[in-house]
Design a protein around this motif. Structure first.
Motif, mmCIF file in Angstrom:
data_model
loop_
_atom_site.group_PDB
_atom_site.id
_atom_site.type_symbol
_atom_site.label_atom_id
_atom_site.label_comp_id
_atom_site.label_asym_id
_atom_site.label_seq_id
_atom_site.Cartn_x
_atom_site.Cartn_y
_atom_site.Cartn_z
ATOM 1 N N UNK A 453 0.833 -1.199 0.000
ATOM 2 C CA UNK A 453 0.000 0.000 0.000
ATOM 3 C C UNK A 453 0.871 1.254 0.000
ATOM 4 N N UNK A 454 1.866 1.263 0.864
ATOM 5 C CA UNK A 454 2.731 2.426 0.983
ATOM 6 C C UNK A 454 3.460 2.709 -0.327
ATOM 7 N N UNK A 455 3.971 1.665 -0.967
ATOM 8 C CA UNK A 455 4.717 1.865 -2.215
ATOM 9 C C UNK A 455 3.800 2.406 -3.305
ATOM 10 N N UNK A 456 2.569 1.922 -3.383
ATOM 11 C CA UNK A 456 1.638 2.437 -4.395
ATOM 12 C C UNK A 456 1.395 3.927 -4.197
ATOM 13 N N UNK A 457 1.184 4.357 -2.938
ATOM 14 C CA UNK A 457 0.962 5.776 -2.685
ATOM 15 C C UNK A 457 2.227 6.591 -2.954
ATOM 16 N N UNK A 458 3.397 6.029 -2.630
ATOM 17 C CA UNK A 458 4.648 6.735 -2.914
ATOM 18 C C UNK A 458 4.835 6.933 -4.411
ATOM 19 N N UNK A 459 4.625 5.885 -5.168
ATOM 20 C CA UNK A 459 4.780 5.989 -6.618
ATOM 21 C C UNK A 459 3.770 6.971 -7.210
ATOM 22 N N UNK A 460 2.540 6.916 -6.720
ATOM 23 C CA UNK A 460 1.512 7.831 -7.232
ATOM 24 C C UNK A 460 1.912 9.282 -6.964
ATOM 25 N N UNK A 461 2.452 9.534 -5.764
ATOM 26 C CA UNK A 461 2.924 10.875 -5.439
ATOM 27 C C UNK A 461 4.096 11.264 -6.340
ATOM 28 N N UNK A 462 4.995 10.344 -6.606
ATOM 29 C CA UNK A 462 6.149 10.641 -7.454
ATOM 30 C C UNK A 462 5.712 10.974 -8.878
ATOM 31 N N UNK A 463 4.694 10.300 -9.370
ATOM 32 C CA UNK A 463 4.169 10.617 -10.703
ATOM 33 C C UNK A 463 3.629 12.043 -10.732
ATOM 34 N N UNK A 464 2.897 12.411 -9.684
ATOM 35 C CA UNK A 464 2.419 13.794 -9.574
ATOM 36 C C UNK A 464 3.596 14.775 -9.580
ATOM 37 N N UNK A 465 4.649 14.444 -8.837
ATOM 38 C CA UNK A 465 5.816 15.326 -8.757
ATOM 39 C C UNK A 465 6.476 15.495 -10.119
ATOM 40 N N UNK A 466 6.549 14.421 -10.887
ATOM 41 C CA UNK A 466 7.136 14.504 -12.227
ATOM 42 C C UNK A 466 6.363 15.495 -13.089
ATOM 43 N N UNK A 467 5.049 15.404 -13.062
ATOM 44 C CA UNK A 467 4.228 16.346 -13.838
ATOM 45 C C UNK A 467 4.420 17.774 -13.346
ATOM 46 N N UNK A 468 4.432 17.938 -12.028
ATOM 47 C CA UNK A 468 4.578 19.278 -11.461
ATOM 48 C C UNK A 468 5.912 19.901 -11.869
ATOM 49 N N UNK A 469 6.994 19.159 -11.710
ATOM 50 C CA UNK A 469 8.316 19.707 -12.021
ATOM 51 C C UNK A 469 8.459 19.999 -13.508
ATOM 52 N N UNK A 470 7.923 19.128 -14.349
ATOM 53 C CA UNK A 470 8.013 19.353 -15.791
ATOM 54 C C UNK A 470 7.323 20.650 -16.187
ATOM 55 N N UNK A 471 6.246 21.001 -15.491
ATOM 56 C CA UNK A 471 5.477 22.194 -15.845
ATOM 57 C C UNK A 471 5.957 23.452 -15.134
ATOM 58 N N UNK A 472 6.565 23.298 -13.955
ATOM 59 C CA UNK A 472 6.887 24.470 -13.146
ATOM 60 C C UNK A 472 8.379 24.669 -12.894
ATOM 61 N N UNK A 473 9.132 23.581 -12.680
ATOM 62 C CA UNK A 473 10.566 23.688 -12.372
ATOM 63 C C UNK A 473 11.322 22.600 -13.122
ATOM 64 N N UNK A 474 11.490 22.757 -14.425
ATOM 65 C CA UNK A 474 12.110 21.684 -15.212
ATOM 66 C C UNK A 474 13.476 21.251 -14.684
ATOM 67 N N UNK A 475 14.231 22.183 -14.080
ATOM 68 C CA UNK A 475 15.549 21.821 -13.556
ATOM 69 C C UNK A 475 15.449 20.813 -12.412
ATOM 70 N N UNK A 476 14.298 20.736 -11.763
ATOM 71 C CA UNK A 476 14.095 19.813 -10.644
ATOM 72 C C UNK A 476 13.515 18.467 -11.092
ATOM 73 N N UNK A 477 13.234 18.290 -12.374
ATOM 74 C CA UNK A 477 12.568 17.072 -12.830
ATOM 75 C C UNK A 477 13.351 15.828 -12.444
ATOM 76 N N UNK A 478 14.659 15.923 -12.440
ATOM 77 C CA UNK A 478 15.483 14.765 -12.126
ATOM 78 C C UNK A 478 15.315 14.302 -10.685
#
Length: 490
Positions: A453-478
């Motif tokens: 359960x924890x890993x699924x929520x972690x991965x889901x959050x990480x996917x959100x972070x990827x989208x956020x960084x790509x749109x707002x802070x591309x230098x942080x995408x990595x």
């Protein structure tokens, strides 16, 4: 002469709190305007609360703008940075003799924001905008405000050393979960008490009825877009106690990481700024708040079929993210496997109200311990979605992701990046373990016993972070990409 909506169309998309970055703005209109102060007859300023509807990709989002208006074409030096531009005075015609005013973000004008505090203190519920005070304690007025400049999706005003007024920028019809949960948690030593709020009616888009069967088809040329629905009482701002001795959790963690990076060869627990003790105490505070929420508000249990639906939603978000951010594609398989393992669980999943957007920037350390802030959840999601019950492990996953962020973001552009990658991973793991132990020891769900359960929520959050960084802070995408790679390898 330039009109106010033209200024807003250029100004709103540039703001930190604008959620539609990277997408073209198709239309902007002022949906409602509420006058809080009008001294224009004597050459003074005006303060209006605007609800602005912005259309992008056929969808409409609503934002709150605190609009200041002053006669003339310039502002004093201390307000110049807040200027939107010069336009015809709204509501006074646009002919050759119409008045000219400077429009600006009134959140930076202490003369005007003082009236918001005064109206809350007066518990002034008359008119289309309601200013509400909580409880019998008076609210002190006559305080000057300062707008905080930290990156955030809302705007926070600090009045002296007494109060903070959070102005919600992205508006969703209904009571904001931050106000709802903060008032339900009144009395908790881990939550700053609320003193009042501001509300007004905000319209929601009503869905166009779907045509089925033999019913009549829409008339030729009919507008297929959603139509505005009725106005719903909506939280515009919330007033809370100012925490004088507070230090931001992100700042404390970042300081610990800097100490580690400045101590070559030292283990994270041996460096001068070891954070693991604080991480454990933060885990305990989180468990305490989760227990309080479970006592105060409804709880439930998701059956396996409902868990599968939740996992399917995670997979859909992944599919969309891979299209928008191709750099995520190499990691799609392990992410999908984690979501599938979650879907395959046969055990029911206990759910309750949770924070919903939990990370180190949402907590502060005070003389009396950790305080949790910002219970509104993810501002880009509708209120109904944010009020949905979820597993408390969703919050745990958000904080674990935040420890990874704290460790990794300082590596971007660092001269010793390769050498520090190992210490960064060790720091994150030490504090992830300490937080999880503190959470479990204080009555929270045992993270180690619910890894799927924890890993699924972690991965889901990480996917959100990827989208956020790509749109707002591309230098942080990595940062999230590197974390996903590490989680997948583990």
């Amino acid at each position: 002469m330039t009109q106010l909506e033209d200024l807003l169309a250029a100004w709103v998309p540039r703001q930190r709190w604008f959620a539609g970055k990277g997408l073209p703005v198709e239309a902007l209109r002022i949906e409602s305007a509420h006058t809080v102060l009008d001294r224009s007859d004597s050459g003074g300023p005006e303060l209006r609360i605007l609800v602005v509807a912005v259309s992008q990709r056929g969808e409409t989002a609503r934002y709150q703008v605190l609009l200041g208006l002053r006669p003339g074409t310039t502002l004093d030096a201390d307000l110049a940075h807040a200027a939107m531009g010069v336009c015809a005075a709204p509501g006074r015609g646009s002919g050759p003799g119409s008045a000219t005013v400077v429009a600006y973000d009134a959140a930076h004008d202490a003369e005007l924001t003082s009236h918001l505090l005064a109206r809350i203190a007066a518990d002034d519920g008359a008119g289309p905008v309601g200013f509400r005070r909580i409880g019998g304690a008076p609210v002190r007025t006559g305080l000057r405000s300062i707008a905080m400049t930290a990156e955030q999706s809302n705007t926070t005003l600090v009045f002296g050393e007494e109060y903070v007024l959070k102005i919600f920028r992205r508006l969703w019809p209904g009571k904001n979960p931050d106000l709802e949960l903060t008032t339900e948690l009144a009395g908790s030593r881990h939550v700053a008490p609320a003193h009042g709020w501001i509300e007004a009616g905000v319209r929601a888009d009503g869905a166009v009825p779907e045509q089925r069967g033999t019913g009549p088809a829409p008339a030729e040329g009919a507008d297929p877009r959603p139509r505005p629905g009725p106005a719903v009482p909506t939280t515009l701002a919330m007033l809370q106690r100012y925490l004088r001795s507070a230090t931001d959790g992100w700042v404390l963690a970042a300081t610990s990481v800097r100490d580690l990076y400045g101590s070559p060869g030292a283990a994270p627990e041996e460096a001068g700024g070891d954070f693991s003790g604080e991480a454990a105490r933060l885990g305990a505070a989180t468990a305490s708040v989760h227990r309080a929420l479970a006592r105060a508000l409804p709880t439930d249990v998701l059956a396996p079929d409902d868990v599968r639906l939740l996992a399917a939603a995670m997979e859909r978000r992944l599919d969309l993210a891979v299209v928008d951010v191709p750099e995520l594609r190499p990691y799609a398989a392990p992410l999908r496997a984690a979501f599938q393992a979650f879907a395959d669980l046969d055990d029911p999943l206990p759910v309750q109200r949770v924070h919903g957007d939990y990370h180190l920037g949402q907590v502060v350390r005070t003389d009396t311990g950790w305080i949790l802030l910002d219970f509104e959840g993810e501002p880009a999601a509708p209120v109904e979605e944010r009020r949905r019950l979820s597993s408390p492990l969703r919050d745990v996953a958000g904080m674990l992701r935040s420890f990874d962020y704290a460790a990794r973001h300082q590596l971007i552009g660092h001269i010793d990046e390769e050498a520090l990658a190992g210490p960064a991973r060790a720091w994150a793991q030490l504090n992830r373990d300490a937080f999880s132990a503190g959470y479990e020891d204080s009555g929270g769900v045992a993270p180690e016993k619910h890894q799927v359960v924890l890993r699924a929520f972690e991965y889901d959050k990480a996917v959100y972070e990827v989208l956020y960084e790509a749109r707002n802070r591309p230098a942080w995408l990595r940062v999230p990409l590197d974390s996903i790679a590490a989680l997948a390898a583990g």
